[in-house]
Every structure is written in structure tokens, then in C-alpha cells.
Motif scaffolding. Sequence first.
Motif, mmCIF file in Angstrom:
data_model
loop_
_atom_site.group_PDB
_atom_site.id
_atom_site.type_symbol
_atom_site.label_atom_id
_atom_site.label_comp_id
_atom_site.label_asym_id
_atom_site.label_seq_id
_atom_site.Cartn_x
_atom_site.Cartn_y
_atom_site.Cartn_z
ATOM 1 N N PRO A 61 0.859 -1.185 0.000
ATOM 2 C CA PRO A 61 0.000 0.000 0.000
ATOM 3 C C PRO A 61 0.895 1.235 0.000
ATOM 4 C CG PRO A 61 -0.318 -1.334 1.990
ATOM 5 C CD PRO A 61 0.900 -1.843 1.304
ATOM 6 N N PHE A 75 1.808 4.721 0.654
ATOM 7 C CA PHE A 75 1.371 5.888 1.415
ATOM 8 C C PHE A 75 1.753 7.200 0.738
ATOM 9 C CE2 PHE A 75 1.516 2.913 5.150
ATOM 10 C CZ PHE A 75 0.159 2.924 5.345
ATOM 11 N N ILE A 110 6.407 -6.910 4.620
ATOM 12 C CA ILE A 110 5.459 -5.910 4.135
ATOM 13 C C ILE A 110 5.463 -4.657 5.021
ATOM 14 C CG2 ILE A 110 3.590 -7.186 5.301
ATOM 15 C CD1 ILE A 110 2.851 -5.353 2.189
ATOM 16 N N GLU A 111 5.638 -4.832 6.329
ATOM 17 C CA GLU A 111 5.662 -3.651 7.217
ATOM 18 C C GLU A 111 6.833 -2.745 6.862
ATOM 19 O OE1 GLU A 111 5.656 -6.739 8.495
ATOM 20 O OE2 GLU A 111 3.946 -6.963 9.868
ATOM 21 N N MET A 118 6.048 -0.804 3.879
ATOM 22 C CA MET A 118 5.119 0.290 4.180
ATOM 23 C C MET A 118 5.860 1.461 4.824
ATOM 24 S SD MET A 118 1.981 -2.009 5.523
ATOM 25 C CE MET A 118 0.637 -0.920 5.836
ATOM 26 N N LEU A 138 -13.979 7.186 6.299
ATOM 27 C CA LEU A 138 -13.395 6.237 7.240
ATOM 28 C C LEU A 138 -14.417 5.181 7.640
ATOM 29 C CD1 LEU A 138 -10.911 5.599 9.024
ATOM 30 C CD2 LEU A 138 -11.993 6.944 10.801
ATOM 31 N N MET A 155 -15.116 2.818 4.887
ATOM 32 C CA MET A 155 -13.967 1.930 4.714
ATOM 33 C C MET A 155 -13.973 0.818 5.763
ATOM 34 S SD MET A 155 -9.990 3.020 4.710
ATOM 35 C CE MET A 155 -9.125 2.329 6.080
ATOM 36 N N LEU A 191 -14.992 -4.888 7.236
ATOM 37 C CA LEU A 191 -15.578 -5.900 8.112
ATOM 38 C C LEU A 191 -16.532 -6.814 7.351
ATOM 39 C CD1 LEU A 191 -16.130 -3.833 11.354
ATOM 40 C CD2 LEU A 191 -14.280 -5.389 10.783
ATOM 41 N N GLY A 233 4.766 -7.297 16.606
ATOM 42 C CA GLY A 233 4.600 -7.348 15.157
ATOM 43 C C GLY A 233 3.336 -6.682 14.664
ATOM 44 N N PRO A 264 1.676 -3.616 13.181
ATOM 45 C CA PRO A 264 2.140 -2.367 12.553
ATOM 46 C C PRO A 264 1.222 -1.208 12.908
ATOM 47 C CG PRO A 264 1.028 -3.725 10.940
ATOM 48 C CD PRO A 264 0.975 -4.482 12.226
ATOM 49 N N PRO A 279 -10.708 -3.987 14.371
ATOM 50 C CA PRO A 279 -10.867 -4.459 12.988
ATOM 51 C C PRO A 279 -9.823 -5.491 12.589
ATOM 52 C CG PRO A 279 -10.982 -2.068 13.065
ATOM 53 C CD PRO A 279 -10.575 -2.526 14.422
ATOM 54 N N LYS A 289 -10.031 -9.367 11.458
ATOM 55 C CA LYS A 289 -10.263 -9.913 10.123
ATOM 56 C C LYS A 289 -9.190 -9.500 9.124
ATOM 57 C CE LYS A 289 -15.162 -10.709 9.854
ATOM 58 N NZ LYS A 289 -16.310 -10.510 8.983
ATOM 59 N N LEU A 290 -8.213 -8.729 9.567
ATOM 60 C CA LEU A 290 -7.331 -8.109 8.574
ATOM 61 C C LEU A 290 -5.910 -8.648 8.584
ATOM 62 C CD1 LEU A 290 -8.361 -4.404 8.958
ATOM 63 C CD2 LEU A 290 -9.166 -6.101 7.367
ATOM 64 N N ARG A 291 -5.270 -8.533 7.426
ATOM 65 C CA ARG A 291 -3.847 -8.828 7.344
ATOM 66 C C ARG A 291 -3.073 -7.577 7.718
ATOM 67 N NH1 ARG A 291 -2.830 -10.935 1.616
ATOM 68 N NH2 ARG A 291 -2.017 -8.825 1.731
ATOM 69 N N GLU A 292 -1.724 -7.741 7.835
ATOM 70 C CA GLU A 292 -0.909 -6.627 8.340
ATOM 71 C C GLU A 292 -1.092 -5.349 7.531
ATOM 72 O OE1 GLU A 292 0.416 -9.318 7.068
ATOM 73 O OE2 GLU A 292 1.549 -10.428 8.581
ATOM 74 N N ASP A 293 -1.095 -5.482 6.189
ATOM 75 C CA ASP A 293 -1.103 -4.258 5.392
ATOM 76 C C ASP A 293 -2.435 -3.516 5.540
ATOM 77 O OD1 ASP A 293 -2.236 -6.390 4.185
ATOM 78 O OD2 ASP A 293 -1.450 -6.018 2.187
ATOM 79 N N TYR A 294 -3.536 -4.255 5.498
ATOM 80 C CA TYR A 294 -4.837 -3.611 5.691
ATOM 81 C C TYR A 294 -4.916 -2.996 7.080
ATOM 82 C CZ TYR A 294 -7.456 -5.036 1.546
ATOM 83 O OH TYR A 294 -7.927 -5.148 0.278
ATOM 84 N N GLY A 317 -2.458 -1.893 8.970
ATOM 85 C CA GLY A 317 -1.660 -0.674 9.028
ATOM 86 C C GLY A 317 -2.383 0.501 8.397
ATOM 87 N N VAL A 318 -2.996 0.248 7.236
ATOM 88 C CA VAL A 318 -3.708 1.315 6.535
ATOM 89 C C VAL A 318 -4.886 1.810 7.379
ATOM 90 C CG1 VAL A 318 -5.165 1.815 4.558
ATOM 91 C CG2 VAL A 318 -3.061 0.543 4.241
ATOM 92 N N THR A 319 -5.640 0.863 7.967
ATOM 93 C CA THR A 319 -6.795 1.259 8.770
ATOM 94 C C THR A 319 -6.371 2.095 9.964
ATOM 95 O OG1 THR A 319 -7.653 -0.905 8.208
ATOM 96 C CG2 THR A 319 -8.898 0.357 9.805
ATOM 97 N N LEU A 328 -3.689 3.884 10.308
ATOM 98 C CA LEU A 328 -3.237 5.194 9.844
ATOM 99 C C LEU A 328 -4.423 6.087 9.504
ATOM 100 C CD1 LEU A 328 -0.248 6.276 8.146
ATOM 101 C CD2 LEU A 328 -2.177 6.633 6.671
ATOM 102 N N ILE A 356 -7.540 5.944 10.663
ATOM 103 C CA ILE A 356 -8.252 6.374 11.871
ATOM 104 C C ILE A 356 -7.506 7.538 12.519
ATOM 105 C CG2 ILE A 356 -8.975 5.693 14.196
ATOM 106 C CD1 ILE A 356 -9.318 2.857 13.154
#
Lengths: 306, 346
Positions: free
Chosen positions: A32, A34, A91-92, A95, A277, A280, A285, B36, B38, B118, B121-126, B128-130, B132, B134
Amino acid sequence: MMGVIEGTIVWSNIIVLLALGLTMTYITTAVPNFAQASFAVVGSYIALTLLRFIGLDPYLSIPLTFIIGGLIGISTYYIALKPLIKRKASIEMLMIATLAWDLILFGIIGAYSEILGSLTKRTETLFVFTNLDFEVYGLPGRLIVSTMLVLLTIIGLYLLLYKTKFGIALRASMENPSLAEAMGINVENTRLFSWFISGSLACMAGSILPYLQEIVPQTGYFLIVSIFAASIVGGLYHIAGALIGGYIIGVSESLFTYLLSMFFGPGVLVYGKVISLIIMIIAILIIPRGVTGSILWRRLEKWLNL
Amino acid sequence: MEEVGKMVELISLILFFFGLYMIVSLSLNLEFGYGGIPNFGKALSVLTGAIIVGGILNRLLIWYFGVSGDFISASSIACYKLTEIIIQNPLVGLGIFLITVAMAMIAGAIVGALSILPSAKLREDYLGVTLLAISEVVFFITYYDVRIIGGYYGISAPDILAFIPGEYKIYAYTVLAIVTGLIIYLFLERLLNSPYGRVLRGHRENEDLIKAFGRDIMKLRIKTVALGSALASIAGVIYVFYSSNVTGNAFTRVEWTFYPFLILLLGGKGNNKGVVLGALLFVLIRILIEFYKFDIKELLHLPFEAVWIQYIFFGILALLVLCYRPEGLLKEKPIYTPPIKSKLQN
């Protein structure tokens, strides 16, 4: 009311262009990005520079911003990401790298805005193009140009992806990179292509943006949430997702803000981001893979025989 | 003599921000370095601390003193009244500080726990984005809506150390920040050298393994981020009291999300000692650039403010560290529990 609809469409078009790039680079590189919003601000400043120095109309500077934007996109991949991907970074880490790249671009934009200001002897840290816009039959230029850009982008991408050999290779490597590589397709080319398009679409959007709102070096902060919301709601695994998500977010953000401002007066503009937000988070969910990742979409695709 | 005074002031400033960044990056190290997770919304927890002072404490004070008028001017009157009391009675100041810290920690824990939900249900990248997104949206609202914490106008905060004469106050705040940072360091060192800390590292390496051992991953994440956010919000409280006002734009993503990540990378994630070292290095560079910004501007004939150079510099530094020394200055060390130690000795 006319103004609201027009603003909504222009804003949605801009979000679509930005989200398209984000989705494409996510599909090919799985990061993703940024820095996507900062690409747009770079585009705005390129358009401003051309306007100030050679008096070029910002709309006419779009071909040039397209190319420069593409180069910025490619350099993002080459400088910030590729060395890390080679070292098998997580991946972190990737990012964080795009966050760092975003900060570098932000610093460059800020410094450049002041340099430009000292050259043109006016404040360039805040500017708009709204007063330069043309009108055709009462329709503002920004509406026509941004819609044209979205249409051209979609047609161009469709022709490229579905009607050429390169497109088949591209789609193959987007869907299954390792299998595509085994078939002798150069996956690296796909990545370069997607980063070029990502940067160029974002910069193009950036050269339209000053017609709609004031640009400051911090404008990127204002855009980032909407872009990510659009891509995620639409689905990060499908290019069409950016299109759908972009309009969902763009429309609900503008209309919601408009409704709010009717009740609470101006100054609630920022609460438009809250709606992005919320949409999203709800999307994440309920349909974690976005609209284009849902079962309904797959049925629609089958039905349309795509 | 003036030079010496300037030097002491500079050192004090460096130490103060060292304390603040130590708190925030140690809390991030708990979440990201060990767990771990993010947390690209770190700035939100620091902002929470500021909101507790500007939005809650000030309102309580206005209500207590019965001040009328609009929020911004009423809070400056209320803060002034409290300051008058604190000059007479230092204990009130310390009491207010402790109560505010307690409130901020509770609020931080709640915000942290909610924002991580959240991730079920999410992987790391999602994720992190969420996080950020918020944090970014809350930042925007508090900045543009002046009714919450004064937004872009800013708002006064009570001077909790009003009993200390003006010229020594900055040193007192420095001591406060450093001591808080040290307490948190010792606390985290103890906490992470426990079964909890080891499970957390396990979570970072392989979630499924932790699940297989019968641990509830969500509970672990909620606990970790709640604790991390609670700790980071203390930094927000101290920062606001120190600058004696709350300004919306002091809590940006760059300052309190990106820089703590940079500190983690620089010092070595998963190693508290490394993070402390990283914080010191980072703050040293940053404050020196800020302190000498006019000299830098003049020396290099920059046609722009030196702050932009600072951004570019730290961005490049982050990329270089990511590329050439992702493990940081001090590497993470393996854990030696008593049984392993006794085995190694035999």
C-alpha cells in the motif's frame, strides 16, 4: 445545487484517478503506497511552475505532468522499494519505506514551494487555479476535463490490458506472478509499468485539483484517507475496484458534507473524511476484499461474460 | 556566560524530547517490535493524551471555577486560576498531573483497544492502513473543529509546575519526562521478560503457532495495543503541560508516527536498549537541526526553511536504515529464561 453535483463529480474523478494508481501498484508490488497523495501534490506544483514560467494553461500541461509523474512513480519503485524487495523485506518494512518516501516528497514539495515563491516574488505555498477555469455551455472546464481524463484512462487501460499481447502478459503477472514468471513473462516490466501509470495518473489528478480546492504542501494529508478508502472499498485486487470505490467514496463524502453543512453551516468540511473512514471500516468488516472481491461481483462478471 | 546558558538550555531541550520520544517509541516497540502489530496510528495515542488535557481537564476546570464565555477564552481564564492555586500549593499541581495521567492512560487504553478491533479480520497491510486512516481522521477533526481542543487556534493548558520559578521550569519538565521514560523502560523490561513477552514475540513470528498453543490472539493484540496506547498517551500529556498550550498541528503523523518508527529502526526493534539509544540519536539530530536552523539556512544559502531539509533528511535516513541495517544499531537478543540459562551453563 448544480455546484454541489459538479464538485462531487470532479472530486470523485480525482479520487478515481488516484485510487487507480494505488490499486495497480498494490496488485503488482503488494505494497500500500502511502506516498500516493504526495504524487498528486507534486503534479499540482508542476502545473503551477509551467503556468508561472511559460504561462502554460494547467490543462495543457497535463501531457507533461503525465510523463514527469510516471518518472516519479518509477523512481519510487526503484529507489524506495526495489532494494528492499530484493532483500526480502517484510510488508511492514515496505510500508515504512513508502512513508519515508512520502516524507521526502513532502520535504521536496515544501522546499520547492518556497524556492518558487522567491523566484516569482509571491506566496506559492497556497494557490488555486479556479479563476483560470473556462466554461462551455455553463459547464466548468474542470468537470469536462476530469471526466474526459477518467474516460480516456479507462479506455486506454482496457485496450491495453485486453487487446494487446503486452496486456495479456500484464494481467497474467498481476494475477499470478510466479506462474507468469514460469511462463517466461518478465514480471519486473509489469511492476515498472504499474508504477509509471500510478505516478502519472496521480500527477494528472494533481494538476486538476487546484481548480477544485486550495493547494498547500500539506494537501497530501487531506487526500490520503479518501484514496485508501476508495481503493479498499472497491477492492485492492481488481483495477475496476478503484473506479467503483472512487465514486462511492467521492459521492458520499461530498454529498454527506453538503448535507451536514446545510444543518450545521460551513466548517464541517472535515467531517466528510469521517464518512470515508466509516465506509472503509464497514467495507473491511463485511467484504474484506472490497466490492470487486464480493460474490455478487463475480456473478455480475460471469453474467457480463468478462 | 550567555553561551553557557544557551548550551544548558539546548541540552535540557534535547533531554526533554529524548524523554518524550523514549516513551512513545518504547510503547511502539511493545506493539511493533515485540508484537509485530504495525501500528501506523501511533500519533493517535499521543493525541489522546493532548485531548484529555485540552478537551477534558480544561472543561472540568471551567466547570469547577464556574467560568463563563466561549471555550477558548474560558479555558485560559480557568487555567490561569488553577495556576494561581498551584503557586500557593504545589501538591495540587502534582495531584492534577497524576490524575490527568491516569485519565489519559485509561482513555489511551480504550482508544487503542477499539482501534485494533478491525484487525480480527485483517492482514498486516490492511491493518496498518486502517490504523493510519483512523489516526489521520481524528487528527483532522481535532485540528479543524476548534470546539474540541481549540484546533488551529490552540488552547491554554494549566501550568502544573507553576510553583517552580520560570527559568528552572524547563529543567523540571526535563526531569519529569526523563523519569517517566525511565519508569516505563524498567516496567517494559520486566513485563517483556515474562511469559507474556515471549508469547508476544511468538505472535510476531507465527500467529498460528500461538493459536495452536491455545492462546487467544485477539485478546493478546487488544491487551498489547491498549497498553501501548496508554503509555504513549502519557507523552501527550507531558508535552502539552510542557508547552503550556494544546495546538492541533503538534500531533502530526510525521512527528508521532513516522519518527517513532524511524527510532525503532535506527535503534533496533525488539530491543528496548536499542530503542532508547535510537531515541537519543534521533532527538540529538533533530533538536540540533531545529536549534541551528537559522544558521543552517544562512550557511547553505537555502532559499527555504530548514525544516524541509529535516524532513528530506529523515526520510532518506529511514530508507538507508531499512536497506542497509534493518536490524538497527543494537540487534534483538535471544531470550535467556532461567531454564535455558541453566542448560547453557551445564
